[in-house]
Design a protein around this motif. Structure first.
Motif, PDB file in Angstrom:
ATOM      1  N   ILE A  94       0.838  -1.197   0.000  1.00  0.00           N
ATOM      2  CA  ILE A  94       0.000   0.000   0.000  1.00  0.00           C
ATOM      3  C   ILE A  94       0.876   1.252   0.000  1.00  0.00           C
ATOM      4  O   ILE A  94       0.640   2.189  -0.763  1.00  0.00           O
ATOM      5  CB  ILE A  94      -0.946  -0.007   1.222  1.00  0.00           C
ATOM      6  CG1 ILE A  94      -1.987  -1.110   1.061  1.00  0.00           C
ATOM      7  CG2 ILE A  94      -1.613   1.357   1.415  1.00  0.00           C
ATOM      8  CD1 ILE A  94      -2.726  -1.462   2.340  1.00  0.00           C
ATOM      9  N   ALA A  95       1.900   1.247   0.841  1.00  0.00           N
ATOM     10  CA  ALA A  95       2.799   2.403   0.917  1.00  0.00           C
ATOM     11  C   ALA A  95       3.546   2.592  -0.402  1.00  0.00           C
ATOM     12  O   ALA A  95       3.734   3.723  -0.861  1.00  0.00           O
ATOM     13  CB  ALA A  95       3.779   2.237   2.073  1.00  0.00           C
ATOM     14  N   ALA A  96       3.973   1.494  -1.022  1.00  0.00           N
ATOM     15  CA  ALA A  96       4.696   1.586  -2.295  1.00  0.00           C
ATOM     16  C   ALA A  96       3.813   2.195  -3.380  1.00  0.00           C
ATOM     17  O   ALA A  96       4.256   3.057  -4.149  1.00  0.00           O
ATOM     18  CB  ALA A  96       5.189   0.211  -2.723  1.00  0.00           C
ATOM     19  N   LYS A  97       2.562   1.771  -3.412  1.00  0.00           N
ATOM     20  CA  LYS A  97       1.629   2.313  -4.400  1.00  0.00           C
ATOM     21  C   LYS A  97       1.419   3.812  -4.178  1.00  0.00           C
ATOM     22  O   LYS A  97       1.443   4.607  -5.121  1.00  0.00           O
ATOM     23  CB  LYS A  97       0.300   1.562  -4.308  1.00  0.00           C
ATOM     24  CG  LYS A  97      -0.710   1.974  -5.336  1.00  0.00           C
ATOM     25  CD  LYS A  97      -1.959   1.120  -5.230  1.00  0.00           C
ATOM     26  CE  LYS A  97      -3.000   1.563  -6.237  1.00  0.00           C
ATOM     27  NZ  LYS A  97      -4.207   0.739  -6.155  1.00  0.00           N
ATOM     28  N   ARG A  98       1.234   4.179  -2.923  1.00  0.00           N
ATOM     29  CA  ARG A  98       1.060   5.593  -2.581  1.00  0.00           C
ATOM     30  C   ARG A  98       2.316   6.393  -2.934  1.00  0.00           C
ATOM     31  O   ARG A  98       2.239   7.481  -3.487  1.00  0.00           O
ATOM     32  CB  ARG A  98       0.745   5.730  -1.098  1.00  0.00           C
ATOM     33  CG  ARG A  98       0.507   7.151  -0.681  1.00  0.00           C
ATOM     34  CD  ARG A  98      -0.134   7.156   0.649  1.00  0.00           C
ATOM     35  NE  ARG A  98      -1.390   6.435   0.482  1.00  0.00           N
ATOM     36  CZ  ARG A  98      -2.509   6.703   1.100  1.00  0.00           C
ATOM     37  NH1 ARG A  98      -2.534   7.652   1.984  1.00  0.00           N
ATOM     38  NH2 ARG A  98      -3.601   6.033   0.882  1.00  0.00           N
ATOM     39  N   PHE A  99       3.484   5.832  -2.614  1.00  0.00           N
ATOM     40  CA  PHE A  99       4.757   6.489  -2.920  1.00  0.00           C
ATOM     41  C   PHE A  99       4.897   6.693  -4.426  1.00  0.00           C
ATOM     42  O   PHE A  99       5.222   7.790  -4.884  1.00  0.00           O
ATOM     43  CB  PHE A  99       5.919   5.638  -2.383  1.00  0.00           C
ATOM     44  CG  PHE A  99       7.271   6.242  -2.613  1.00  0.00           C
ATOM     45  CD1 PHE A  99       7.879   6.982  -1.617  1.00  0.00           C
ATOM     46  CD2 PHE A  99       7.939   6.067  -3.814  1.00  0.00           C
ATOM     47  CE1 PHE A  99       9.132   7.545  -1.823  1.00  0.00           C
ATOM     48  CE2 PHE A  99       9.187   6.625  -4.030  1.00  0.00           C
ATOM     49  CZ  PHE A  99       9.786   7.361  -3.028  1.00  0.00           C
ATOM     50  N   ASP A 100       4.679   5.626  -5.190  1.00  0.00           N
ATOM     51  CA  ASP A 100       4.852   5.701  -6.643  1.00  0.00           C
ATOM     52  C   ASP A 100       3.935   6.737  -7.272  1.00  0.00           C
ATOM     53  O   ASP A 100       4.330   7.443  -8.209  1.00  0.00           O
ATOM     54  CB  ASP A 100       4.627   4.329  -7.279  1.00  0.00           C
ATOM     55  CG  ASP A 100       5.718   3.327  -6.925  1.00  0.00           C
ATOM     56  OD1 ASP A 100       6.815   3.748  -6.482  1.00  0.00           O
ATOM     57  OD2 ASP A 100       5.466   2.118  -7.078  1.00  0.00           O
ATOM     58  N   LYS A 101       2.723   6.838  -6.746  1.00  0.00           N
ATOM     59  CA  LYS A 101       1.783   7.831  -7.265  1.00  0.00           C
ATOM     60  C   LYS A 101       2.282   9.248  -6.999  1.00  0.00           C
ATOM     61  O   LYS A 101       2.100  10.146  -7.817  1.00  0.00           O
ATOM     62  CB  LYS A 101       0.407   7.629  -6.614  1.00  0.00           C
ATOM     63  CG  LYS A 101      -0.633   8.619  -7.065  1.00  0.00           C
ATOM     64  CD  LYS A 101      -1.964   8.376  -6.383  1.00  0.00           C
ATOM     65  CE  LYS A 101      -2.974   9.442  -6.784  1.00  0.00           C
ATOM     66  NZ  LYS A 101      -4.233   9.281  -6.053  1.00  0.00           N
ATOM     67  N   ARG A 102       2.922   9.447  -5.854  1.00  0.00           N
ATOM     68  CA  ARG A 102       3.355  10.792  -5.457  1.00  0.00           C
ATOM     69  C   ARG A 102       4.741  11.167  -5.993  1.00  0.00           C
ATOM     70  O   ARG A 102       5.086  12.330  -6.036  1.00  0.00           O
ATOM     71  CB  ARG A 102       3.379  10.915  -3.935  1.00  0.00           C
ATOM     72  CG  ARG A 102       2.040  10.678  -3.242  1.00  0.00           C
ATOM     73  CD  ARG A 102       0.916  11.457  -3.845  1.00  0.00           C
ATOM     74  NE  ARG A 102      -0.294  11.540  -3.092  1.00  0.00           N
ATOM     75  CZ  ARG A 102      -1.226  10.605  -2.972  1.00  0.00           C
ATOM     76  NH1 ARG A 102      -1.062   9.446  -3.526  1.00  0.00           N
ATOM     77  NH2 ARG A 102      -2.327  10.823  -2.292  1.00  0.00           N
ATOM     78  N   ASP A 103       5.545  10.183  -6.389  1.00  0.00           N
ATOM     79  CA  ASP A 103       6.893  10.433  -6.905  1.00  0.00           C
ATOM     80  C   ASP A 103       6.793  10.844  -8.373  1.00  0.00           C
ATOM     81  O   ASP A 103       7.114  10.087  -9.278  1.00  0.00           O
ATOM     82  CB  ASP A 103       7.766   9.181  -6.732  1.00  0.00           C
ATOM     83  CG  ASP A 103       9.204   9.397  -7.171  1.00  0.00           C
ATOM     84  OD1 ASP A 103       9.639  10.562  -7.292  1.00  0.00           O
ATOM     85  OD2 ASP A 103       9.898   8.384  -7.399  1.00  0.00           O
ATOM     86  N   VAL A 104       6.340  12.068  -8.600  1.00  0.00           N
ATOM     87  CA  VAL A 104       6.007  12.510  -9.954  1.00  0.00           C
ATOM     88  C   VAL A 104       7.217  12.606 -10.876  1.00  0.00           C
ATOM     89  O   VAL A 104       7.076  12.433 -12.084  1.00  0.00           O
ATOM     90  CB  VAL A 104       5.218  13.844  -9.942  1.00  0.00           C
ATOM     91  CG1 VAL A 104       3.855  13.658  -9.288  1.00  0.00           C
ATOM     92  CG2 VAL A 104       5.996  14.945  -9.261  1.00  0.00           C
ATOM     93  N   ASP A 105       8.396  12.840 -10.328  1.00  0.00           N
ATOM     94  CA  ASP A 105       9.578  12.909 -11.197  1.00  0.00           C
ATOM     95  C   ASP A 105      10.289  11.554 -11.310  1.00  0.00           C
ATOM     96  O   ASP A 105      11.292  11.418 -11.985  1.00  0.00           O
ATOM     97  CB  ASP A 105      10.556  13.997 -10.737  1.00  0.00           C
ATOM     98  CG  ASP A 105      11.105  13.768  -9.342  1.00  0.00           C
ATOM     99  OD1 ASP A 105      10.842  12.703  -8.738  1.00  0.00           O
ATOM    100  OD2 ASP A 105      11.802  14.678  -8.849  1.00  0.00           O
ATOM    101  N   HIS A 106       9.745  10.535 -10.661  1.00  0.00           N
ATOM    102  CA  HIS A 106      10.227   9.143 -10.735  1.00  0.00           C
ATOM    103  C   HIS A 106      11.722   9.010 -10.428  1.00  0.00           C
ATOM    104  O   HIS A 106      12.405   8.202 -11.038  1.00  0.00           O
ATOM    105  CB  HIS A 106       9.903   8.535 -12.108  1.00  0.00           C
ATOM    106  CG  HIS A 106       8.467   8.663 -12.472  1.00  0.00           C
ATOM    107  ND1 HIS A 106       7.465   7.954 -11.841  1.00  0.00           N
ATOM    108  CD2 HIS A 106       7.849   9.467 -13.392  1.00  0.00           C
ATOM    109  CE1 HIS A 106       6.301   8.290 -12.364  1.00  0.00           C
ATOM    110  NE2 HIS A 106       6.500   9.208 -13.293  1.00  0.00           N
TER     111      HIS A 106
END
Length: 128
Positions: A94-106
């Motif tokens: 869940i945290a990884a999914k949330r993180f990936d969504k918010r890490d806009v510059d990847h």
């Protein structure tokens, strides 16, 4: 007014903690650190100390927060494998999914701006 989900509340707190940490404040926060902070925060509901959250533990924590039945629905969604427990691996996913969504510059880190955007979005959804 919309309510924050039970997961959003700890995530909001994790985002706030991450914003306040000195190394992370300048360099950003890595996914593993974000997952670790969310996991530690959520596992506070693990009152028997077995490293996972049972439906009863989750329900008690939800009721303590005034969420009642809403908390039971959230538990069902978070218990991805359907075994009746929320385990560290499920919290990490869940945290990884949330993180990936918010890490806009990847770049693999949440910058101060990305964390602020996450907090602002969660507050807006909560009607705060």
């Amino acid at each position: 007014m919309r309510r924050l989900s039970l997961l959003a509340i700890p995530a909001l707190a994790v985002a706030g903690m991450a914003c306040a940490q000195s190394p992370a404040a300048t360099d950003g926060i890595a996914k593993a650190d974000f997952q670790s902070m969310l996991r530690a925060r959520m596992l506070k509901a693990d009152t028997d100390g077995d490293g996972r959250i049972s439906a009863a533990e989750w329900s008690a924590a939800a009721k303590a927060r005034g969420k009642g039945r809403m908390g039971d629905r959230v538990f069902s969604r978070m218990d991805a494998n359907g075994n009746g427990f929320i385990e560290a691996a499920e919290l990490d996913a869940i945290a990884a999914k949330r993180f990936d969504k918010r890490d806009v510059d990847h770049d693999g880190r949440l910058s101060g701006d990305e964390r602020k955007a996450m907090v602002d979005e969660m507050r807006e959804k909560a009607g705060a």
